[in-house]
Design a protein around this motif. Structure first.
Motif, PDB file in Angstrom:
ATOM      1  N   ILE A 402       1.839   1.842  -4.380  1.00  0.00           N
ATOM      2  CA  ILE A 402       2.466   0.613  -3.881  1.00  0.00           C
ATOM      3  C   ILE A 402       1.746  -0.612  -4.428  1.00  0.00           C
ATOM      4  CG2 ILE A 402       3.377   1.531  -1.692  1.00  0.00           C
ATOM      5  CD1 ILE A 402       0.906   0.320  -0.318  1.00  0.00           C
ATOM      6  N   ALA A 403       2.411  -1.748  -4.353  1.00  0.00           N
ATOM      7  CA  ALA A 403       1.782  -3.011  -4.758  1.00  0.00           C
ATOM      8  C   ALA A 403       0.681  -3.336  -3.744  1.00  0.00           C
ATOM      9  CB  ALA A 403       2.825  -4.120  -4.773  1.00  0.00           C
ATOM     10  N   ALA A 404      -0.429  -3.922  -4.257  1.00  0.00           N
ATOM     11  CA  ALA A 404      -1.594  -4.168  -3.387  1.00  0.00           C
ATOM     12  C   ALA A 404      -1.211  -4.965  -2.132  1.00  0.00           C
ATOM     13  CB  ALA A 404      -2.667  -4.892  -4.171  1.00  0.00           C
ATOM     14  N   GLU A 405      -0.269  -5.904  -2.288  1.00  0.00           N
ATOM     15  CA  GLU A 405       0.053  -6.748  -1.121  1.00  0.00           C
ATOM     16  C   GLU A 405       0.802  -5.983  -0.017  1.00  0.00           C
ATOM     17  OE1 GLU A 405       0.888  -7.475  -4.232  1.00  0.00           O
ATOM     18  OE2 GLU A 405       3.001  -8.090  -4.436  1.00  0.00           O
ATOM     19  N   ASN A 406       1.227  -4.744  -0.316  1.00  0.00           N
ATOM     20  CA  ASN A 406       1.965  -3.985   0.711  1.00  0.00           C
ATOM     21  C   ASN A 406       1.096  -2.982   1.491  1.00  0.00           C
ATOM     22  OD1 ASN A 406       4.271  -5.317   0.002  1.00  0.00           O
ATOM     23  ND2 ASN A 406       4.915  -3.760  -1.482  1.00  0.00           N
TER      24      ASN A 406
END
Ligand code: HAM
Length: 417
Positions: A402-406
């Protein structure tokens, strides 16, 4: 190795966390019911306790940690909090304030009792005191707060027991009848009770010795000796408790180990494995105590909870505190990203760990497993390039990129199989 003093206890991290939670919940409930915190010294002049708790009580006779200070004063570690709150209330002229006289406190107390499960020589109490009202409505409110707190921390199988111990006008007649009854049966009393009979006959009702407790069944009952004012107070209290929705049970033989009570007394009693030390909290009304200690006439009522006993009942699960996530990295640039992610998540309140030894991938995963971390956040070379991470749920083994911000969203998902 120098060991801890008998009857004293280290509060280890897991228990400390449960206590923190208990204190926070108490603070919220006590404050919303108008009580403000007061923090008082652990050491007081011995006379404060002898005069309030009673010369003939076990606490004063055998259990206080008392020493003579270098100037000759006799000082004692506090065995309870009520007397100190009373002293501070008058010494600091708090009675002049227009706000209600409602105070709560928490802290260690000291009694040199025989240590056993739920009974320590240093224990932690959480209590409150309310001065200046004699109405049974005040009693009902105080008992309601105790009840509300116990249900808020989810303590099961606790019952609130109530009784009245009368006042200085009606209690002597009851004590006289009780003394007559026990004198008739003196041959069956334990040694402690025979010697207590002339000094403090009410205490005989609290004896755990088998023959003494059997004798209690036929002993005179105090409600039958209450004066009309005390009886009216007791009956009104029961009516109010119903309105406050507090379940209670009458315990006609309940007496307390401290001498200062008048009218209402109560205990929160657990049936869940505390053995004979089953009172998690207790209190009552004390209409003469403030005057006795300070010369000022103020009624009072309050209670105190034993925090260790609450923790014993709440701390049934064996697991240790686990991290929410463990950062697993591969190489320098992924470590830099890992540290950034660690800082962001811990600032949001998640509990995180990483491998300080900077060893290989497998070693890090093993450590995450050992710490029982809920998730691993894996940052490899590919992830550095793509600005993504792999989040592995350590319970199910499921991994997702997943994207780090998620990450936060995944950590917040329910954690179960
Ligand atoms: P107490 O019944 O002596 O009352 O103590 C209150 C609670 O403190 C007990 O119900 C128990 O949970 C806990 N406790 C007492 N002794 C020990 C011990 N040795 N080890 C562990 N826990 C213990 C009082 O202290 C009164 N000051 C309560 C009060 C406040 N009455 C009016 N206002």
């Amino acid at each position: 190795m120098i060991n801890i003093v008998k009857g004293f206890k280290d509060i280890l991290p897991k228990e400390a966390a449960i206590r923190g939670d208990i204190l926070l919940k108490a603070k919220r409930i006590f404050e919303s019911n108008g009580f403000n915190e007061i923090i008082l010294p652990i050491l007081e002049k011995t006379e404060l306790f002898t005069r309030s708790i009673g010369e003939a009580t076990d606490i004063v006779q055998k259990e206080m940690y008392t020493f003579t200070d270098k100037n000759g004063d006799s000082l004692s570690l506090r065995p309870e909090g009520t007397a100190s709150v009373v002293r501070a209330f008058v010494e600091n002229n708090l009675f002049n304030k227009s706000t209600p006289h409602k105070y709560y406190y928490s802290g260690p107390m000291f009694r040199r009792e025989r240590p056993q499960k739920g009974r320590l020589r240093q224990f932690y109490q959480l209590g409150l005191e309310f001065f200046g009202e004699d109405s049974p409505l005040a009693d009902a409110h105080i008992i309601y707060i105790l009840h509300k707190f116990l249900s808020e921390i989810n303590l099961q199988n606790v019952v609130i027991e109530i009784n009245s111990v009368g006042c200085e006008f009606c209690r002597p007649k009851y004590e006289e009848e009780l003394t007559k009854y026990y004198t008739k049966n003196i041959d069956n009393l334990c040694e402690d009770c025979s010697s207590r009979l002339s000094k403090n006959p009410l205490r005989l009702l609290d004896c755990k010795n088998e023959t003494c407790s059997q004798l209690k069944t036929d002993a005179p009952v105090i409600v039958e000796y209450l004066c009309s004012e005390c009886l009216e107070h007791h009956n009104r209290l029961k009516d109010f408790l119903k309105i406050f929705n507090v379940n209670f049970r009458e315990n006609k033989f309940m007496v307390r180990g401290l001498d200062y009570y008048t009218k209402t007394v109560f205990e929160a009693v657990s049936s869940d494995g505390l053995g004979s030390q089953n009172a998690v909290g207790a209190g009552g009304r004390y209409n003469n105590l403030v005057e006795q200690i300070t010369g000022k006439k103020f009624h009072g009522i309050g209670f105190a909870l034993g925090v260790e006993r609450l923790v014993l009942l709440l701390n049934q699960d064996e697991s240790e505190i686990a991290p929410d996530f463990f950062i697993v990295t591969l190489g320098e640039s992924s470590l830099n990203i890992g540290i950034k992610i660690y800082l962001e998540l811990t600032q949001k309140g998640f509990r995180g760990e990483f491998d300080y030894q900077l060893k290989g991938f497998k070693h890090q995963l093993k450590k995450a497993d050992k710490y029982k971390s809920k998730f691993c956040i894996i940052i490899g070379e590919n992830e550095v390039k793509s600005n993504k991470v792999i989040v592995k749920n350590m319970l199910t083994g499921v991994q997702q990129e997943i994207a780090a911000e998620n990450i936060e969203g995944v950590l917040n998902e329910p954690y179960k199989l």
